[in-house]
Design an enzyme around this catalytic site. Structure first.
Site, PDB file in Angstrom:
ATOM      1  N   ASN A  39       8.707   4.582   3.499  1.00 30.62           N
ATOM      2  CA  ASN A  39       8.428   4.660   4.915  1.00 30.62           C
ATOM      3  C   ASN A  39      10.274   3.439   5.277  1.00 30.62           C
ATOM      4  O   ASN A  39      11.208   3.719   4.550  1.00 30.62           O
ATOM      5  CB  ASN A  39       7.408   3.108   4.716  1.00 30.62           C
ATOM      6  CG  ASN A  39       6.513   4.046   4.558  1.00 30.62           C
ATOM      7  OD1 ASN A  39       6.249   3.669   3.409  1.00 30.62           O
ATOM      8  ND2 ASN A  39       5.727   3.763   5.639  1.00 30.62           N
ATOM      9  N   HIS A  57       8.205   7.580   8.471  1.00 28.37           N
ATOM     10  CA  HIS A  57       8.780   7.632   6.890  1.00 28.37           C
ATOM     11  C   HIS A  57      10.359   8.503   7.239  1.00 28.37           C
ATOM     12  O   HIS A  57      10.693   8.965   8.609  1.00 28.37           O
ATOM     13  CB  HIS A  57       8.523   8.550   5.698  1.00 28.37           C
ATOM     14  CG  HIS A  57       7.385   8.887   5.388  1.00 28.37           C
ATOM     15  ND1 HIS A  57       6.580   7.272   4.357  1.00 28.37           N
ATOM     16  CD2 HIS A  57       5.745   8.425   6.096  1.00 28.37           C
ATOM     17  CE1 HIS A  57       5.515   7.464   3.808  1.00 28.37           C
ATOM     18  NE2 HIS A  57       4.952   7.202   4.997  1.00 28.37           N
ATOM     19  N   ARG A  71       0.098  -1.344   0.060  1.00 31.39           N
ATOM     20  CA  ARG A  71      -0.325  -0.227  -0.229  1.00 31.39           C
ATOM     21  C   ARG A  71       1.301   1.414  -0.132  1.00 31.39           C
ATOM     22  O   ARG A  71       1.258   1.590  -1.112  1.00 31.39           O
ATOM     23  CB  ARG A  71      -0.884  -0.020   0.933  1.00 31.39           C
ATOM     24  CG  ARG A  71      -2.002   0.762   1.186  1.00 31.39           C
ATOM     25  CD  ARG A  71      -1.790   2.599   1.608  1.00 31.39           C
ATOM     26  NE  ARG A  71      -1.416   2.363   2.826  1.00 31.39           N
ATOM     27  CZ  ARG A  71      -1.303   3.441   3.472  1.00 31.39           C
ATOM     28  NH1 ARG A  71      -0.517   4.822   2.178  1.00 31.39           N
ATOM     29  NH2 ARG A  71      -0.487   3.826   4.373  1.00 31.39           N
ATOM     30  N   ASP A  72       1.172   1.573   0.915  1.00 32.91           N
ATOM     31  CA  ASP A  72       2.427   3.220   0.763  1.00 32.91           C
ATOM     32  C   ASP A  72       3.282   2.823   0.581  1.00 32.91           C
ATOM     33  O   ASP A  72       3.660   3.862  -0.386  1.00 32.91           O
ATOM     34  CB  ASP A  72       3.037   2.263   2.531  1.00 32.91           C
ATOM     35  CG  ASP A  72       2.584   4.995   2.981  1.00 32.91           C
ATOM     36  OD1 ASP A  72       3.073   5.566   2.418  1.00 32.91           O
ATOM     37  OD2 ASP A  72       2.916   4.776   4.281  1.00 32.91           O
ATOM     38  N   CYS A 113       3.802   9.600   0.137  1.00 33.14           N
ATOM     39  CA  CYS A 113       2.315   9.743   0.140  1.00 33.14           C
ATOM     40  C   CYS A 113       2.593  11.008  -1.415  1.00 33.14           C
ATOM     41  O   CYS A 113       2.812  11.532  -1.007  1.00 33.14           O
ATOM     42  CB  CYS A 113       1.919  10.777   1.067  1.00 33.14           C
ATOM     43  SG  CYS A 113       0.341  11.004   0.814  1.00 33.14           S
ATOM     44  N   HIS A 171       4.460   5.025  12.839  1.00 25.69           N
ATOM     45  CA  HIS A 171       4.135   4.732  11.447  1.00 25.69           C
ATOM     46  C   HIS A 171       5.159   5.364  10.419  1.00 25.69           C
ATOM     47  O   HIS A 171       5.307   7.122  11.010  1.00 25.69           O
ATOM     48  CB  HIS A 171       3.387   5.085  10.591  1.00 25.69           C
ATOM     49  CG  HIS A 171       2.860   4.930   9.419  1.00 25.69           C
ATOM     50  ND1 HIS A 171       2.567   4.452   8.201  1.00 25.69           N
ATOM     51  CD2 HIS A 171       3.488   5.858   8.520  1.00 25.69           C
ATOM     52  CE1 HIS A 171       2.460   4.463   7.071  1.00 25.69           C
ATOM     53  NE2 HIS A 171       2.895   5.652   7.030  1.00 25.69           N
TER      54      HIS A 171
HETATM   55  P1  HMG Z   1     -13.827  14.022  -3.071  1.00 23.69           P
HETATM   56  O1  HMG Z   1     -13.521  14.275  -4.460  1.00 23.69           O
HETATM   57  O2  HMG Z   1     -13.624  14.583  -1.769  1.00 23.69           O
HETATM   58  O3  HMG Z   1     -14.786  12.857  -2.821  1.00 23.69           O
HETATM   59  O4  HMG Z   1     -12.253  12.574  -2.578  1.00 23.69           O
HETATM   60  P2  HMG Z   1     -16.271  12.685  -3.136  1.00 23.69           P
HETATM   61  O5  HMG Z   1     -16.894  11.820  -2.463  1.00 23.69           O
HETATM   62  O6  HMG Z   1     -16.315  14.119  -4.403  1.00 23.69           O
HETATM   63  O7  HMG Z   1     -16.177  11.388  -5.058  1.00 23.69           O
HETATM   64  C1  HMG Z   1     -14.803  12.419  -6.027  1.00 23.69           C
HETATM   65  C2  HMG Z   1     -14.931  11.149  -6.900  1.00 23.69           C
HETATM   66  O8  HMG Z   1     -13.780   9.926  -5.933  1.00 23.69           O
HETATM   67  C3  HMG Z   1     -15.715  10.366  -7.046  1.00 23.69           C
HETATM   68  O9  HMG Z   1     -15.960  10.031  -8.143  1.00 23.69           O
HETATM   69  C4  HMG Z   1     -15.880   9.386  -6.711  1.00 23.69           C
HETATM   70  O10 HMG Z   1     -16.986   8.427  -6.728  1.00 23.69           O
HETATM   71  C5  HMG Z   1     -14.963   9.231  -6.069  1.00 23.69           C
HETATM   72  P3  HMG Z   1     -15.971  10.374 -10.115  1.00 23.69           P
HETATM   73  O11 HMG Z   1     -17.478  10.912  -9.773  1.00 23.69           O
HETATM   74  O12 HMG Z   1     -15.276  12.512 -10.294  1.00 23.69           O
HETATM   75  O13 HMG Z   1     -15.663   9.870 -11.026  1.00 23.69           O
HETATM   76  N1  HMG Z   1     -14.615   8.243  -4.850  1.00 23.69           N
HETATM   77  C6  HMG Z   1     -14.207   7.063  -4.728  1.00 23.69           C
HETATM   78  N2  HMG Z   1     -13.913   5.346  -5.762  1.00 23.69           N
HETATM   79  C7  HMG Z   1     -13.456   4.749  -5.446  1.00 23.69           C
HETATM   80  N3  HMG Z   1     -13.561   4.160  -3.292  1.00 23.69           N
HETATM   81  C8  HMG Z   1     -13.980   5.133  -2.427  1.00 23.69           C
HETATM   82  C9  HMG Z   1     -14.283   6.629  -3.683  1.00 23.69           C
HETATM   83  N4  HMG Z   1     -14.611   7.746  -2.353  1.00 23.69           N
HETATM   84  C10 HMG Z   1     -14.876   8.270  -3.442  1.00 23.69           C
HETATM   85  N5  HMG Z   1     -13.959   5.349  -1.452  1.00 23.69           N
HETATM   86  C11 HMG Z   1     -11.659  10.980  -1.076  1.00 23.69           C
HETATM   87  C12 HMG Z   1     -12.353  12.112  -0.734  1.00 23.69           C
HETATM   88  C13 HMG Z   1     -11.310  10.942   0.158  1.00 23.69           C
HETATM   89  C14 HMG Z   1     -12.002   9.712  -1.789  1.00 23.69           C
HETATM   90  C15 HMG Z   1      -9.880  11.073  -2.576  1.00 23.69           C
HETATM   91  O14 HMG Z   1      -9.917  12.633  -2.001  1.00 23.69           O
HETATM   92  C16 HMG Z   1      -9.911   9.995  -1.967  1.00 23.69           C
HETATM   93  O15 HMG Z   1      -9.120   8.973  -2.217  1.00 23.69           O
HETATM   94  N6  HMG Z   1      -7.746  10.269  -1.784  1.00 23.69           N
HETATM   95  C17 HMG Z   1      -6.970   9.447  -1.135  1.00 23.69           C
HETATM   96  C18 HMG Z   1      -6.051  10.192  -0.283  1.00 23.69           C
HETATM   97  C19 HMG Z   1      -5.065   8.873   0.086  1.00 23.69           C
HETATM   98  O16 HMG Z   1      -5.535   7.769  -0.518  1.00 23.69           O
HETATM   99  N7  HMG Z   1      -4.080   9.022   0.434  1.00 23.69           N
HETATM  100  C20 HMG Z   1      -2.693   8.567  -0.116  1.00 23.69           C
HETATM  101  C21 HMG Z   1      -2.505   7.751   1.586  1.00 23.69           C
HETATM  102  S1  HMG Z   1      -3.208   7.891   3.283  1.00 23.69           S
HETATM  103  C22 HMG Z   1      -1.190   8.076   3.815  1.00 23.69           C
HETATM  104  O17 HMG Z   1      -0.664   7.643   2.885  1.00 23.69           O
HETATM  105  C23 HMG Z   1      -0.979   8.324   4.611  1.00 23.69           C
HETATM  106  C24 HMG Z   1      -0.570   7.409   6.120  1.00 23.69           C
HETATM  107  O18 HMG Z   1       0.206   6.109   4.899  1.00 23.69           O
HETATM  108  C25 HMG Z   1      -0.051   7.466   7.197  1.00 23.69           C
HETATM  109  C26 HMG Z   1       1.337   8.231   7.055  1.00 23.69           C
HETATM  110  O19 HMG Z   1       2.626   8.229   6.421  1.00 23.69           O
HETATM  111  O20 HMG Z   1       0.967   9.495   6.722  1.00 23.69           O
HETATM  112  C27 HMG Z   1      -1.833   6.150   6.036  1.00 23.69           C
HETATM  113 MG    MG Z   2       2.737   6.192   5.096  1.00 19.47          MG
END
Ligand code: HMG
Ligand code: MG
Length: 287
Positions: free
Chosen positions: A250, A210, A16-17, A241, A208
């Site tokens: 990471n 990085h 994932r990450d 990210c 967690h």
């Molecule tokens: P949004 O634009 O506010 O949401 O995004 P929305 O509800 O308006 O939907 C926008 C579009 O996304 C729509 O599609 C939805 O259908 C679709 P469109 O009509 O434009 O074709 N959609 C989805 N599709 C699949 N699965 C879903 C989903 N939800 C909506 N669940 C949202 C809000 C959260 C969805 C968006 O911003 C997003 O997906 N962000 C992803 C963020 C992400 O994955 N970041 C990386 C992981 S976090 C990280 O790495 C940190 C971590 O490692 C810890 C650290 O290191 O800090 C964990």
């Molecule tokens: Mg991370």
């Protein structure tokens, strides 16, 4: 008889990450093979993928396919990220053992990462956590930017504690405290973790880190000194990210395993096997 070594859980997050930030899209075959190879290394927990918008993170668009095709090793917890109810529906259908709602201690990162404020994110997470608990699926709540934000700079431990408290109140069993951009020091890590440990027992806290400035291992040491016994890590140090500019990988699983072994902790993970997987996935990324 010498006392049995204390156990530390190493959660492998490379599928994932590790992969989410890679520009080149890998096929589901490679991702499935990565998870299956990791499953044979002795991990008890593997973060497989994210049920997020494919526009936001194209690399995770095949979450359902990957989950459907992995060969599950009994005793291994296969977890996924779920930002909203739609993500939870995908995770539930995919028979994830655990889900992760991911919030932030920084407003700007929350906006950039999940397109809403911290308060809105907590409102979105509440029904997700409730649905997961109802379905008997374990729930982790992540607090990103716990040691600093790529947009706002310093983040106060109180800001971390506020989000942590809300995640606990809605029913998260585990908190993952994340140094998203690797700016933490052992002193700052200790301050933040103490603020979290005022709210919850160390057994429910994960670190967690990085490794941008090669301080992840000393930050893990600071956590170990506070009784925390669960850490995320990524084979070959892959990771980052897409919404955290400047963040590198990471902390490498291989390094964490060696460090823990040197300190007499048991992990159940075969470091040589992880090294082989790390070399293999790196080769896939440049092939
Ligand atoms: P949004 O634009 O506010 O949401 O995004 P929305 O509800 O308006 O939907 C926008 C579009 O996304 C729509 O599609 C939805 O259908 C679709 P469109 O009509 O434009 O074709 N959609 C989805 N599709 C699949 N699965 C879903 C989903 N939800 C909506 N669940 C949202 C809000 C959260 C969805 C968006 O911003 C997003 O997906 N962000 C992803 C963020 C992400 O994955 N970041 C990386 C992981 S976090 C990280 O790495 C940190 C971590 O490692 C810890 C650290 O290191 O800090 C964990
Ligand atoms: Mg991370």
């Amino acid at each position: 008889m010498p006392a049995a070594p204390e156990f530390v859980t190493v959660v492998e997050v490379s599928p994932r990450d590790g992969l989410q930030n890679e520009q080149r899209l890998l096929g589901a075959d490679v991702k499935v093979e990565l998870v299956d190879r990791l499953g044979r290394c002795g991990f008890r927990a593997i973060e497989v993928t994210s049920f997020v918008s494919p526009k936001a993170v194209p690399q995770m668009a095949d979450a359902a396919e990957v989950m459907a095709r992995i060969h599950r090793v009994p005793g291994v917890r296969y977890s996924v990220l779920t930002p909203n109810l739609r993500g939870f529906a995908g995770a539930h259908a995919a028979r994830a053992d655990a889900i992760c709602v991911f919030g932030s201690a920084s407003e700007t990162f929350s906006q950039r990462n999940i397109n809403c404020s911290i308060a809105e994110s907590l409102d979105r997470f509440r029904p997700v956590v409730a649905a997961a608990r109802e379905a008997g699926i374990a729930v982790r709540g992540t607090v990103s930017c716990a040691l600093g934000c790529p947009y706002e700079g310093a983040v106060a431990p109180e800001a971390v504690a506020r989000v942590a408290r809300a995640l606990l109140a809605m029913g998260c069993e585990e908190l993952s405290i994340a140094d998203t951009i690797g700016v933490g020091t052992p002193e700052a890590t200790t301050r933040v973790m103490r603020a979290v440990l005022d709210l919850v027992a160390p057994a429910r806290v994960n670190g967690h880190f990085h490794d941008t400035y090669q301080r992840a291992l000393v930050n893990i040491d600071a956590c170990l000194a506070l009784g925390i016994r669960s850490f995320d890590a990524s084979a070959a140090g892959l990771g980052g990210c897409p919404f955290a500019p400047g963040a590198t990988g990471n902390v490498a699983t291989e390094s964490v395993l060696e460090r823990l072994a040197a300190q007499g902790f048991a992990t159940g993970v075969d470091v040589d096997a992880v090294r082989a997987v790390g070399a293999w996935i790196r080769a896939q990324l440049v092939a």
